[in-house]
Design a protein around this motif. Structure first.
Motif, mmCIF file in Angstrom:
data_model
loop_
_atom_site.group_PDB
_atom_site.id
_atom_site.type_symbol
_atom_site.label_atom_id
_atom_site.label_comp_id
_atom_site.label_asym_id
_atom_site.label_seq_id
_atom_site.Cartn_x
_atom_site.Cartn_y
_atom_site.Cartn_z
ATOM 1 N N PRO A 72 2.461 10.374 -0.489
ATOM 2 C CA PRO A 72 1.121 9.705 -0.445
ATOM 3 C C PRO A 72 0.439 9.433 0.775
ATOM 4 O O PRO A 72 1.088 9.053 1.751
ATOM 5 C CB PRO A 72 1.811 8.456 -1.466
ATOM 6 C CG PRO A 72 3.111 8.914 -1.567
ATOM 7 C CD PRO A 72 3.562 9.736 -0.792
ATOM 8 N N ALA A 73 -0.891 9.168 0.618
ATOM 9 C CA ALA A 73 -1.425 8.596 1.781
ATOM 10 C C ALA A 73 -1.333 7.143 2.015
ATOM 11 O O ALA A 73 -0.757 6.390 1.280
ATOM 12 C CB ALA A 73 -2.907 8.745 1.542
ATOM 13 N N THR A 74 -1.488 6.642 3.254
ATOM 14 C CA THR A 74 -1.434 5.310 3.514
ATOM 15 C C THR A 74 -2.755 4.797 3.959
ATOM 16 O O THR A 74 -3.610 5.435 3.928
ATOM 17 C CB THR A 74 -0.239 5.020 4.600
ATOM 18 O OG1 THR A 74 -0.776 5.493 5.815
ATOM 19 C CG2 THR A 74 0.819 5.625 4.410
ATOM 20 N N ALA B 63 -9.387 -0.015 -0.189
ATOM 21 C CA ALA B 63 -9.634 1.261 0.578
ATOM 22 C C ALA B 63 -9.204 1.342 2.009
ATOM 23 O O ALA B 63 -8.588 2.424 2.683
ATOM 24 C CB ALA B 63 -11.146 1.900 0.439
ATOM 25 N N GLY B 64 -9.606 0.095 2.584
ATOM 26 C CA GLY B 64 -9.259 0.076 4.017
ATOM 27 C C GLY B 64 -10.133 1.128 4.754
ATOM 28 O O GLY B 64 -11.344 1.256 4.799
ATOM 29 N N ASP B 65 -9.555 1.814 5.849
ATOM 30 C CA ASP B 65 -10.135 2.677 6.679
ATOM 31 C C ASP B 65 -9.776 4.182 6.271
ATOM 32 O O ASP B 65 -9.886 5.236 7.083
ATOM 33 C CB ASP B 65 -9.933 2.451 7.951
ATOM 34 C CG ASP B 65 -10.677 1.184 8.647
ATOM 35 O OD1 ASP B 65 -11.804 1.103 8.197
ATOM 36 O OD2 ASP B 65 -10.116 0.653 9.582
ATOM 37 N N ASN B 66 -9.278 4.427 5.059
ATOM 38 C CA ASN B 66 -8.618 5.736 4.723
ATOM 39 C C ASN B 66 -8.816 6.111 3.370
ATOM 40 O O ASN B 66 -8.318 5.519 2.485
ATOM 41 C CB ASN B 66 -7.166 5.972 5.209
ATOM 42 C CG ASN B 66 -6.705 7.224 4.881
ATOM 43 O OD1 ASN B 66 -7.485 8.064 4.359
ATOM 44 N ND2 ASN B 66 -5.478 7.510 4.722
ATOM 45 N N TYR C 55 -17.927 -1.847 -6.274
ATOM 46 C CA TYR C 55 -17.619 -1.190 -5.139
ATOM 47 C C TYR C 55 -16.936 -2.031 -4.122
ATOM 48 O O TYR C 55 -16.231 -1.489 -3.011
ATOM 49 C CB TYR C 55 -19.056 -0.506 -4.771
ATOM 50 C CG TYR C 55 -19.056 0.784 -5.636
ATOM 51 C CD1 TYR C 55 -18.585 2.059 -5.268
ATOM 52 C CD2 TYR C 55 -19.969 0.862 -6.513
ATOM 53 C CE1 TYR C 55 -18.701 3.165 -6.111
ATOM 54 C CE2 TYR C 55 -20.581 1.798 -7.541
ATOM 55 C CZ TYR C 55 -19.512 2.995 -7.227
ATOM 56 O OH TYR C 55 -19.925 4.279 -7.814
ATOM 57 N N ASP C 56 -17.456 -3.230 -4.155
ATOM 58 C CA ASP C 56 -16.789 -4.159 -3.115
ATOM 59 C C ASP C 56 -15.198 -4.340 -3.219
ATOM 60 O O ASP C 56 -14.356 -4.398 -2.182
ATOM 61 C CB ASP C 56 -17.330 -5.683 -3.420
ATOM 62 C CG ASP C 56 -18.773 -5.703 -3.045
ATOM 63 O OD1 ASP C 56 -19.260 -4.805 -2.022
ATOM 64 O OD2 ASP C 56 -19.348 -6.759 -3.341
ATOM 65 N N ALA C 57 -14.734 -4.341 -4.584
ATOM 66 C CA ALA C 57 -13.391 -4.200 -4.745
ATOM 67 C C ALA C 57 -12.875 -2.982 -4.424
ATOM 68 O O ALA C 57 -11.465 -2.808 -3.892
ATOM 69 C CB ALA C 57 -12.931 -4.334 -6.364
ATOM 70 N N PHE C 58 -13.405 -1.878 -4.680
ATOM 71 C CA PHE C 58 -12.969 -0.292 -4.096
ATOM 72 C C PHE C 58 -12.807 -0.320 -2.770
ATOM 73 O O PHE C 58 -11.494 0.127 -2.350
ATOM 74 C CB PHE C 58 -13.900 0.690 -4.566
ATOM 75 C CG PHE C 58 -13.630 1.871 -4.271
ATOM 76 C CD1 PHE C 58 -13.174 2.705 -5.099
ATOM 77 C CD2 PHE C 58 -14.206 2.509 -2.939
ATOM 78 C CE1 PHE C 58 -12.887 4.094 -4.670
ATOM 79 C CE2 PHE C 58 -13.708 3.620 -2.424
ATOM 80 C CZ PHE C 58 -13.162 4.536 -3.201
ATOM 81 N N GLN D 262 -6.760 7.958 0.163
ATOM 82 C CA GLN D 262 -6.554 6.979 -0.878
ATOM 83 C C GLN D 262 -7.863 7.098 -1.633
ATOM 84 O O GLN D 262 -8.942 7.355 -1.280
ATOM 85 C CB GLN D 262 -6.548 5.621 -0.013
ATOM 86 C CG GLN D 262 -5.030 5.468 0.763
ATOM 87 C CD GLN D 262 -5.201 3.882 1.186
ATOM 88 O OE1 GLN D 262 -4.415 3.383 0.817
ATOM 89 N NE2 GLN D 262 -6.171 3.549 1.867
ATOM 90 N N VAL D 263 -7.630 6.824 -3.153
ATOM 91 C CA VAL D 263 -8.425 6.800 -3.986
ATOM 92 C C VAL D 263 -8.098 5.462 -4.741
ATOM 93 O O VAL D 263 -7.588 5.498 -5.766
ATOM 94 C CB VAL D 263 -8.683 7.773 -5.093
ATOM 95 C CG1 VAL D 263 -9.833 7.885 -5.966
ATOM 96 C CG2 VAL D 263 -8.759 9.271 -3.935
ATOM 97 N N PRO D 264 -8.815 4.312 -4.488
ATOM 98 C CA PRO D 264 -8.591 3.143 -5.222
ATOM 99 C C PRO D 264 -9.187 3.085 -6.280
ATOM 100 O O PRO D 264 -9.958 3.856 -7.003
ATOM 101 C CB PRO D 264 -9.142 1.966 -4.246
ATOM 102 C CG PRO D 264 -9.343 2.664 -2.764
ATOM 103 C CD PRO D 264 -9.433 4.162 -3.016
#
Length: 339
Positions: free
Chosen positions: A12-14, A116-119, A109-112, A96-98
């Protein structure tokens, strides 16, 4: 799982680094955002995998960063040139795909982006257009003069644009919609909208040039992108007959063939889909499919064979590599014209 390809996760991505995974290309197809249709198109998955891999390698050679790691042979990623059989699996880096929370058709989209952070996978499709074919949604959203054309009305044939047009649409909403530049900028989060535009134009130019060398015309397409610690990577799959529209000798050579066939042969289902989408907008329902009471019928075997030959012959022509048991492209195109 996406609508026509399976998704595998090895690592998984971090929040700060890509993971590892793969796409497995099936022979499913989807039109009008329905999801998997009743039939499979023989050989479609391997044709798309090979063509997508060739385009990723074309981008990498031009120093365009991507998430592509190779096609998979015996469990390991290798360059396309090393395969002897048509590939079906593509190794990729994972971002990552939140979740994208929503209430009805209002999406948070604010929650997304908080998750999500920077990835993350940028929640946009970046669409580029070189021509405006009959049936293009661009015709319903603007006048010819809006795109540099000297005409008052759209003609009944495809139109070449004087300069490519880049647009943005939503990626994760149940019913995708085109966006203003300002709204796309907000939805993109930390990803720069001007950089996305420039990247789409570069990808478009490379695919257009490659197509022209093989006798194909590249009409339009799209990219999706990962944003990873300030960098943009081209993601998903690029430059295939599902993501893009090509033509040969005036004949469509893309999934558009299937769209037009359904419009002609199953107009009741196509109309029911359009009605369900409009009703979903009026009633603030996210998933329009729950409102569609008509299902598509299976296609005749002869149509499936003809379209499968189109995918295989078109891919061989674009790749300039014999991987498939396909007819010549002129033969395949002639059969498509007879559908």
């Amino acid at each position: 799982m996406t609508s026509v390809k399976e998704f595998r996760v090895a690592e998984p991505a971090t929040s700060s680094s890509l993971g590892r995974g793969a796409f497995v290309f099936t022979d499913d197809y989807s039109v009008f955002d329905w999801g998997p249709m009743p039939d499979e198109i023989p050989g479609k998955g391997t044709a798309l995998c090979a063509m997508g891999a060739a385009n990723f390698e074309l981008l990498e050679a031009a120093d365009v960063p991507t998430h592509y790691r190779g096609v998979v042979v015996d469990g390991e990623p290798v360059p396309l040139a090393e395969v002897e059989e048509p590939p079906r699996e593509m190794a990729i880096g994972l971002t990552q795909v939140p979740d994208l929370p929503h209430e009805g058709r209002t999406y948070d989209y604010d929650a997304f982006h908080a998750a999500a952070g920077d990835n993350y996978l940028v929640p946009l499709e970046v669409v580029f257009r070189n021509t405006v074919p009959v049936g293009s949604s661009l015709r319903t959203r603007g006048r010819p003069a809006d795109y540099g054309l000297d005409a008052d009305e759209w003609p009944d044939e495809p139109v070449d644009l004087p300069e490519p047009v880049v647009e943005f649409s939503t990626k994760f909403e149940e019913s995708d919609r085109y966006l203003s530049r300002a709204e796309a900028d907000r939805i993109a989060g930390a990803a720069d909208i001007a950089a996305l535009d420039a990247l789409a134009r570069e990808v478009n130019d490379l695919i257009t040039e490659r197509a022209a060398r093989t006798g194909l015309v590249h009409e339009d397409g799209k990219i999706e992108c990962c944003y990873v610690n300030g960098d943009l990577l081209v993601a998903d799959v690029v430059g295939t007959f599902d993501e893009n529209r090509f033509s040969y000798d005036g004949q469509q050579l893309s999934k558009e063939v299937l769209r037009q066939y359904h419009k002609r042969e199953q107009p009741e289902w196509v109309a029911a889909v359009a009605d369900a989408k409009e009703r979903a907008k009026r009633e603030d329902v996210a998933d329009w499919r729950t409102l569609c009471e008509t299902a598509p019928a299976p296609l005749p075997d002869a149509v499936l064979t003809t379209v499968g030959d189109m995918y295989a012959a078109g891919a061989e022509t674009y790749l300039d590599q014999s991987l498939f048991d396909a007819p010549s492209l002129p033969e395949a195109v002639a059969a498509v014209r007879d559908l």
